[in-house]
Design a protein around this motif. Structure first.
Motif, PDB file in Angstrom:
ATOM      1  N   PRO A  70       0.837  -1.282   0.005  1.00 48.80           N
ATOM      2  CA  PRO A  70      -0.091   0.055   0.146  1.00 48.80           C
ATOM      3  C   PRO A  70       0.839   1.144  -0.119  1.00 48.80           C
ATOM      4  CG  PRO A  70       0.061  -1.155   2.192  1.00 48.80           C
ATOM      5  CD  PRO A  70       0.725  -1.864   1.404  1.00 48.80           C
ATOM      6  N   THR A  71       1.157   1.753  -1.188  1.00 50.20           N
ATOM      7  CA  THR A  71       1.668   3.300  -1.436  1.00 50.20           C
ATOM      8  C   THR A  71       0.822   4.297  -1.075  1.00 50.20           C
ATOM      9  OG1 THR A  71       1.660   3.090  -3.730  1.00 50.20           O
ATOM     10  CG2 THR A  71       3.695   2.207  -2.550  1.00 50.20           C
ATOM     11  N   ASN A  72       1.307   5.405  -1.206  1.00 52.47           N
ATOM     12  CA  ASN A  72       0.384   6.460  -1.200  1.00 52.47           C
ATOM     13  C   ASN A  72      -0.585   6.649  -2.431  1.00 52.47           C
ATOM     14  OD1 ASN A  72       0.815   7.445   1.285  1.00 52.47           O
ATOM     15  ND2 ASN A  72       2.084   9.188   1.064  1.00 52.47           N
ATOM     16  N   CYS A 118       1.227  11.890  -2.917  1.00 53.60           N
ATOM     17  CA  CYS A 118       2.724  12.445  -2.859  1.00 53.60           C
ATOM     18  C   CYS A 118       3.472  11.567  -1.903  1.00 53.60           C
ATOM     19  CB  CYS A 118       2.672  13.788  -2.466  1.00 53.60           C
ATOM     20  SG  CYS A 118       2.045  15.224  -3.670  1.00 53.60           S
ATOM     21  N   CYS A 119       4.843  11.405  -2.241  1.00 50.50           N
ATOM     22  CA  CYS A 119       5.694  10.509  -1.312  1.00 50.50           C
ATOM     23  C   CYS A 119       5.533  11.115   0.004  1.00 50.50           C
ATOM     24  CB  CYS A 119       6.828  10.743  -2.017  1.00 50.50           C
ATOM     25  SG  CYS A 119       8.238   9.903  -1.038  1.00 50.50           S
ATOM     26  N   SER A 120       5.741  10.147   0.932  1.00 54.31           N
ATOM     27  CA  SER A 120       5.788  10.413   2.343  1.00 54.31           C
ATOM     28  C   SER A 120       7.003  11.097   2.703  1.00 54.31           C
ATOM     29  CB  SER A 120       5.460   9.149   3.158  1.00 54.31           C
ATOM     30  OG  SER A 120       4.454   8.530   2.656  1.00 54.31           O
ATOM     31  N   PHE A 121       7.964  10.843   2.056  1.00 52.42           N
ATOM     32  CA  PHE A 121       9.445  11.607   2.358  1.00 52.42           C
ATOM     33  C   PHE A 121       9.762  12.856   1.810  1.00 52.42           C
ATOM     34  CE2 PHE A 121      10.482   6.960   2.673  1.00 52.42           C
ATOM     35  CZ  PHE A 121      10.059   6.712   4.004  1.00 52.42           C
ATOM     36  N   CYS A 122       9.714  12.849   0.284  1.00 50.61           N
ATOM     37  CA  CYS A 122       9.909  14.284  -0.426  1.00 50.61           C
ATOM     38  C   CYS A 122       8.850  14.945  -0.772  1.00 50.61           C
ATOM     39  CB  CYS A 122      10.535  13.775  -1.696  1.00 50.61           C
ATOM     40  SG  CYS A 122       9.575  13.054  -3.027  1.00 50.61           S
ATOM     41  N   LYS A 123       7.465  14.481  -0.693  1.00 57.36           N
ATOM     42  CA  LYS A 123       6.480  15.346  -0.619  1.00 57.36           C
ATOM     43  C   LYS A 123       6.405  15.933  -2.091  1.00 57.36           C
ATOM     44  CE  LYS A 123       5.590  14.809   3.683  1.00 57.36           C
ATOM     45  NZ  LYS A 123       4.677  13.971   4.238  1.00 57.36           N
ATOM     46  N   ILE A 136      12.658   1.219   5.486  1.00 58.46           N
ATOM     47  CA  ILE A 136      12.104   2.537   4.704  1.00 58.46           C
ATOM     48  C   ILE A 136      10.675   2.327   4.735  1.00 58.46           C
ATOM     49  CG2 ILE A 136      11.896   3.260   2.323  1.00 58.46           C
ATOM     50  CD1 ILE A 136      14.703   2.161   1.645  1.00 58.46           C
ATOM     51  N   PHE A 137       9.950   1.268   4.693  1.00 55.85           N
ATOM     52  CA  PHE A 137       8.465   1.218   4.751  1.00 55.85           C
ATOM     53  C   PHE A 137       8.121   1.344   5.783  1.00 55.85           C
ATOM     54  CE2 PHE A 137       4.521  -1.096   4.756  1.00 55.85           C
ATOM     55  CZ  PHE A 137       3.849  -0.560   3.725  1.00 55.85           C
ATOM     56  N   LYS A 138       8.688   0.886   6.982  1.00 55.45           N
ATOM     57  CA  LYS A 138       8.534   1.285   8.476  1.00 55.45           C
ATOM     58  C   LYS A 138       8.471   2.916   8.614  1.00 55.45           C
ATOM     59  CE  LYS A 138      10.800  -1.678  11.084  1.00 55.45           C
ATOM     60  NZ  LYS A 138      11.256  -2.126  12.461  1.00 55.45           N
ATOM     61  N   CYS A 139       9.468   3.580   7.948  1.00 56.09           N
ATOM     62  CA  CYS A 139       9.609   4.729   8.581  1.00 56.09           C
ATOM     63  C   CYS A 139       8.412   5.691   7.697  1.00 56.09           C
ATOM     64  CB  CYS A 139      10.949   5.185   7.884  1.00 56.09           C
ATOM     65  SG  CYS A 139      12.717   4.968   8.680  1.00 56.09           S
ATOM     66  N   LYS A 140       8.116   5.036   6.555  1.00 59.53           N
ATOM     67  CA  LYS A 140       6.838   5.944   5.869  1.00 59.53           C
ATOM     68  C   LYS A 140       5.716   5.641   6.791  1.00 59.53           C
ATOM     69  CE  LYS A 140       3.347   4.207   2.690  1.00 59.53           C
ATOM     70  NZ  LYS A 140       2.756   5.488   2.411  1.00 59.53           N
ATOM     71  N   LEU A 141       5.595   4.570   7.451  1.00 66.11           N
ATOM     72  CA  LEU A 141       4.195   4.518   8.268  1.00 66.11           C
ATOM     73  C   LEU A 141       4.416   5.236   9.558  1.00 66.11           C
ATOM     74  CD1 LEU A 141       3.837   0.526   7.841  1.00 66.11           C
ATOM     75  CD2 LEU A 141       2.662   2.262   6.568  1.00 66.11           C
ATOM     76  N   GLN A 142       5.804   5.196   9.968  1.00 61.75           N
ATOM     77  CA  GLN A 142       5.726   6.099  11.407  1.00 61.75           C
ATOM     78  C   GLN A 142       5.907   7.468  11.268  1.00 61.75           C
ATOM     79  OE1 GLN A 142       9.130   3.943  12.836  1.00 61.75           O
ATOM     80  NE2 GLN A 142       8.267   2.067  13.364  1.00 61.75           N
ATOM     81  N   GLY A 143       5.892   7.881   9.872  1.00 58.34           N
ATOM     82  CA  GLY A 143       6.417   9.441   9.490  1.00 58.34           C
ATOM     83  C   GLY A 143       7.634   9.823   9.811  1.00 58.34           C
TER      84      GLY A 143
END
Length: 352
Positions: free
Chosen positions: A210-212, A225-230, A299-306
């Motif tokens: 599940p990506t954005n 938009c990407c959770s990191f670079c927006k 990386i995926f956990k970082c995405k979920l944790q913000g």
């Protein structure tokens, strides 16, 4: 499980279509998925000889139908008539109606119904091109024979499918050339015994992570938009490779590997190597394959944790993973090969 779902026991006497009934009754998603894959495996088990054909189920068998309807006769089941071989006479021929009623006097059977079932079985026999014989072995049904042989036999049978997953076609289209998917899926299985990591990598391969972009289409999140670079749309490829922040992560991980692993050939991270574990003309060992999967999982956990993926934090976590992998190797009695595999990476596992 039989105490919760007693109908599961009927899989030992019914054909594949009974799985549809079970999937409606079963609420647990894991066991529903097990039954779904049992049905898939059953359809792979086409009889190849007289022994396997004689062991085919009669009831709920999609290959044996009357008026386009599957066969289900409760009286037959109550009297133990569930396999094709139980409808054969002593000379290897199908029982005629009179012989059947004489052999099973307690069963009330209509002549047309019985003849219709025998005709359906004969059509199935002709379809699989098997000759009747008085000599055949009373084997277990083919699907259960494979299951009893273990996971490897089941995996081999499921892998015989000629159908190409939709995700594979999409990946091939993105890269304008077919990838070595047999090697890719084999690597996923061989890299780690951790079922969580295997399932994570399989979700990437099947494009169901599940990506954005996907979550936005489902109206679960407001932005794709990407959770990191927006900045860019968050697809699987962008999340794990193209994002500028993730590129910094891979670059620093590469530097750490070069500095810590003196005997290790310099890793060259590429998009296909990161996503699929393969790159043309590049050979990787099991440890670097595992590090890549763990890095993606981080990386995926970082995405979920913000949070932002930081190579230094990930490298510290490798020490704990090393301990887990070492314990698993002891349990599996492969400690010697484990030590050889991890020898070039020991400094990395001792990072402060």
């Amino acid at each position: 499980m039989l105490s919760i779902y007693p109908d599961l026991d009927n899989l030992r006497i019914y054909g594949s279509e009974y799985a549809n009934i079970l999937m409606v009754k079963i609420k647990n998603p894991f066991w529903k998925d097990v039954v779904k894959h049992y049905k898939k495996l059953y359809h792979r088990c086409c009889p190849l000889n007289i022994d396997e054909f004689m062991s085919e189920y009669i009831h709920y068998n999609v290959n044996i139908t009357r008026d386009k309807k599957i066969v289900y006769i409760k009286d037959w089941i109550d009297n133990g008539i569930v396999l094709i071989r139980q409808l054969l006479g002593p000379h290897g021929e199908y029982l005629n109606f009179n012989d059947f009623t004489n052999q099973f006097p307690h069963i009330k059977m209509n002549f047309l119904v019985y003849e219709g079932i025998i005709t359906a079985i004969k059509k199935y026999q002709k379809k699989v091109n098997i000759e009747l014989s008085v000599r055949f072995s009373c084997l277990d049904t083919k699907v259960w024979t494979i299951i009893q042989r273990g996971n490897k036999a089941v995996q081999t049978a499921l892998d015989k499918s000629e159908a190409v997953p939709a995700a594979v076609n999409k990946w091939n289209k993105i890269y304008n050339s077919p990838l070595n998917w047999k090697k890719i899926f084999t690597k996923t299985r061989k890299t780690t015994l951790d079922t969580q990591l295997r399932w994570f990598q399989l979700r990437i391969l099947h494009r169901i992570l599940p990506t954005n972009k996907y979550l936005c289409m489902c109206r679960i999140v407001e932005s794709a938009c990407c959770s990191f670079c927006k900045q860019e749309e968050e697809t699987i490829s962008h999340l794990f490779w193209h994002c500028d922040i993730v590129q910094v992560f891979w670059a620093k991980l590469k530097t750490a590997l070069n500095e810590s692993c003196e005997n290790c050939v310099e890793p060259i991270f590429t998009e296909t190597l990161v996503l699929f574990g393969v790159k043309e003309n590049v050979v990787t060992d099991r440890v670097i394959d595992l590090i890549i999967i763990l890095a993606k999982y981080y990386i995926f956990k970082c995405k979920l944790q913000g949070s932002t993926p930081i190579a230094k934090i990930f490298i510290k976590s490798l020490k704990q993973r090393y301990i887990v992998e070492k314990y698993a190797s002891l349990v599996c009695n492969r400690n010697h090969s484990f030590n050889l595999e991890w020898l070039p990476y020991l400094k990395l596992t001792q990072a402060d």
